[in-house]
Design a protein around this motif. Structure first.
Motif, PDB file in Angstrom:
ATOM      1  N   MET A 134      29.914  62.446  51.157  1.00 39.29           N
ATOM      2  CA  MET A 134      31.255  61.893  51.168  1.00 39.29           C
ATOM      3  C   MET A 134      31.483  61.091  49.879  1.00 39.29           C
ATOM      4  N   LEU A 135      32.636  61.250  49.287  1.00 43.78           N
ATOM      5  CA  LEU A 135      32.954  60.620  48.011  1.00 43.78           C
ATOM      6  C   LEU A 135      32.770  59.103  48.046  1.00 43.78           C
ATOM      7  N   GLN A 136      33.218  58.464  49.112  1.00 42.55           N
ATOM      8  CA  GLN A 136      33.155  57.004  49.199  1.00 42.55           C
ATOM      9  C   GLN A 136      31.726  56.466  49.259  1.00 42.55           C
ATOM     10  N   ASP A 137      30.748  57.321  49.420  1.00 42.11           N
ATOM     11  CA  ASP A 137      29.350  56.906  49.438  1.00 42.11           C
ATOM     12  C   ASP A 137      28.655  57.138  48.094  1.00 42.11           C
ATOM     13  N   ARG A 138      29.351  57.694  47.136  1.00 39.77           N
ATOM     14  CA  ARG A 138      28.745  57.955  45.838  1.00 39.77           C
ATOM     15  C   ARG A 138      28.716  56.674  45.009  1.00 39.77           C
ATOM     16  N   LEU A 139      27.604  56.471  44.355  1.00 43.80           N
ATOM     17  CA  LEU A 139      27.413  55.266  43.556  1.00 43.80           C
ATOM     18  C   LEU A 139      28.479  55.131  42.477  1.00 43.80           C
ATOM     19  N   GLY A 140      28.763  56.195  41.770  1.00 42.30           N
ATOM     20  CA  GLY A 140      29.773  56.148  40.712  1.00 42.30           C
ATOM     21  C   GLY A 140      31.140  55.735  41.230  1.00 42.30           C
ATOM     22  N   TYR A 141      31.529  56.297  42.359  1.00 45.38           N
ATOM     23  CA  TYR A 141      32.810  55.961  42.975  1.00 45.38           C
ATOM     24  C   TYR A 141      32.856  54.475  43.329  1.00 45.38           C
ATOM     25  N   LEU A 142      31.800  54.001  43.960  1.00 42.98           N
ATOM     26  CA  LEU A 142      31.750  52.594  44.376  1.00 42.98           C
ATOM     27  C   LEU A 142      31.752  51.651  43.178  1.00 42.98           C
ATOM     28  N   LEU A 143      30.967  51.978  42.159  1.00 42.06           N
ATOM     29  CA  LEU A 143      30.922  51.126  40.975  1.00 42.06           C
ATOM     30  C   LEU A 143      32.287  51.067  40.293  1.00 42.06           C
ATOM     31  N   LYS A 144      32.916  52.219  40.146  1.00 45.90           N
ATOM     32  CA  LYS A 144      34.227  52.280  39.496  1.00 45.90           C
ATOM     33  C   LYS A 144      35.259  51.442  40.239  1.00 45.90           C
ATOM     34  N   HIS A 145      35.311  51.593  41.538  1.00 42.31           N
ATOM     35  CA  HIS A 145      36.333  50.888  42.316  1.00 42.31           C
ATOM     36  C   HIS A 145      36.006  49.402  42.474  1.00 42.31           C
ATOM     37  N   ALA A 146      34.729  49.068  42.540  1.00 40.67           N
ATOM     38  CA  ALA A 146      34.344  47.653  42.593  1.00 40.67           C
ATOM     39  C   ALA A 146      34.715  46.970  41.281  1.00 40.67           C
ATOM     40  N   GLN A 147      34.442  47.636  40.159  1.00 44.78           N
ATOM     41  CA  GLN A 147      34.787  47.064  38.857  1.00 44.78           C
ATOM     42  C   GLN A 147      36.302  46.909  38.727  1.00 44.78           C
ATOM     43  N   SER A 148      37.042  47.878  39.192  1.00 43.24           N
ATOM     44  CA  SER A 148      38.493  47.818  39.118  1.00 43.24           C
ATOM     45  C   SER A 148      39.041  46.651  39.946  1.00 43.24           C
ATOM     46  N   ALA A 149      38.496  46.461  41.132  1.00 41.90           N
ATOM     47  CA  ALA A 149      38.932  45.348  41.994  1.00 41.90           C
ATOM     48  C   ALA A 149      38.583  44.006  41.362  1.00 41.90           C
ATOM     49  N   LEU A 150      37.365  43.896  40.826  1.00 40.42           N
ATOM     50  CA  LEU A 150      36.951  42.658  40.174  1.00 40.42           C
ATOM     51  C   LEU A 150      37.834  42.377  38.958  1.00 40.42           C
ATOM     52  N   ALA A 151      38.144  43.393  38.176  1.00 41.98           N
ATOM     53  CA  ALA A 151      39.002  43.227  36.999  1.00 41.98           C
ATOM     54  C   ALA A 151      40.401  42.751  37.395  1.00 41.98           C
ATOM     55  N   ALA A 152      40.938  43.266  38.482  1.00 42.65           N
ATOM     56  CA  ALA A 152      42.270  42.846  38.932  1.00 42.65           C
ATOM     57  C   ALA A 152      42.263  41.371  39.349  1.00 42.65           C
ATOM     58  N   HIS A 153      41.241  40.961  40.093  1.00 42.08           N
ATOM     59  CA  HIS A 153      41.123  39.551  40.493  1.00 42.08           C
ATOM     60  C   HIS A 153      40.950  38.663  39.260  1.00 42.08           C
ATOM     61  N   THR A 154      40.134  39.117  38.336  1.00 43.98           N
ATOM     62  CA  THR A 154      39.878  38.350  37.112  1.00 43.98           C
ATOM     63  C   THR A 154      41.151  38.210  36.290  1.00 43.98           C
ATOM     64  N   ALA A 155      41.882  39.287  36.124  1.00 42.10           N
ATOM     65  CA  ALA A 155      43.112  39.254  35.338  1.00 42.10           C
ATOM     66  C   ALA A 155      44.095  38.231  35.907  1.00 42.10           C
ATOM     67  N   ALA A 156      44.247  38.216  37.206  1.00 45.73           N
ATOM     68  CA  ALA A 156      45.174  37.275  37.834  1.00 45.73           C
ATOM     69  C   ALA A 156      44.714  35.828  37.629  1.00 45.73           C
ATOM     70  N   ALA A 157      43.424  35.598  37.733  1.00 45.42           N
ATOM     71  CA  ALA A 157      42.903  34.238  37.589  1.00 45.42           C
ATOM     72  C   ALA A 157      42.960  33.744  36.147  1.00 45.42           C
ATOM     73  N   LEU A 158      42.806  34.647  35.184  1.00 44.57           N
ATOM     74  CA  LEU A 158      42.782  34.255  33.782  1.00 44.57           C
ATOM     75  C   LEU A 158      44.165  34.224  33.134  1.00 44.57           C
ATOM     76  N   GLU A 159      45.131  34.855  33.770  1.00 48.33           N
ATOM     77  CA  GLU A 159      46.474  34.933  33.191  1.00 48.33           C
ATOM     78  C   GLU A 159      47.043  33.564  32.810  1.00 48.33           C
ATOM     79  N   PRO A 160      46.914  32.530  33.637  1.00 43.67           N
ATOM     80  CA  PRO A 160      47.453  31.210  33.239  1.00 43.67           C
ATOM     81  C   PRO A 160      46.773  30.623  32.001  1.00 43.67           C
ATOM     82  N   LEU A 161      45.582  31.115  31.660  1.00 40.33           N
ATOM     83  CA  LEU A 161      44.870  30.632  30.480  1.00 40.33           C
ATOM     84  C   LEU A 161      45.235  31.421  29.232  1.00 40.33           C
ATOM     85  N   ASN A 162      46.085  32.435  29.394  1.00 41.50           N
ATOM     86  CA  ASN A 162      46.541  33.291  28.298  1.00 41.50           C
ATOM     87  C   ASN A 162      45.396  34.114  27.702  1.00 41.50           C
ATOM     88  N   ILE A 163      44.442  34.523  28.541  1.00 44.14           N
ATOM     89  CA  ILE A 163      43.362  35.407  28.104  1.00 44.14           C
ATOM     90  C   ILE A 163      43.132  36.466  29.173  1.00 44.14           C
TER      91      ILE A 163
END
Length: 136
Positions: A1-30
């Motif tokens: 199953m696709l959702q059990d593949r390491l590449g899929y999980l890494l890609k989507h975990a990184q994307s989620a972390l990047a979205a949270h990071t972007a929102a938190a850093l936006e007020p710092l202008n970085i």
């Protein structure tokens, strides 16, 4: 199953972390990449752009763009290397130091909100092992 593949999980975990990071850093202008540059530049003696690029595994052109952007924001400045006037060293400004400290605080807060400290330590250990195995 696709959702059990390491590449899929890494890609989507990184994307989620990047979205949270972007929102938190936006007020710092970085963004996350700029925080990484500030982290590398603030972690040791002043570095030349190429040294920082090597530590971040980014190409020279990308590094120049990142440093130019941070310089325009007043967070870094280039100064002649006293040992070699042909190259510049990149220094954090007081604003850059302040932004780095707050950016790191916000980033750590995000990590703590997503995983417990123990879970984060385990995941980082496993990812380091994956990278080491992939490089050998």
């Amino acid at each position: 199953m696709l959702q059990d593949r390491l590449g899929y999980l890494l890609k989507h975990a990184q994307s989620a972390l990047a979205a949270h990071t972007a929102a938190a850093l936006e007020p710092l202008n970085i963004n996350g990449r700029e925080l990484a540059v500030l982290s590398v530049l603030g972690a040791a003696e002043p570095l030349a752009q190429q040294q920082a690029a090597t530590r971040l595994s980014v190409d020279r052109t990308t590094m120049v763009d990142l440093v130019d952007t941070l310089e325009r924001k007043g967070m870094v400045e280039r100064r002649s290397d006293p040992a070699d006037r042909r190259r510049n060293l990149v220094h954090l400004t007081p604003e850059g130091e302040k932004t780095l400290a707050e950016g790191n605080r916000r980033y750590q807060e995000i990590e703590r909100g997503l995983l417990t400290e123990s879970e984060a330590d385990d995941l980082k250990r496993l990812l380091r092992r994956l990278l080491a195995n992939a490089e050998s």
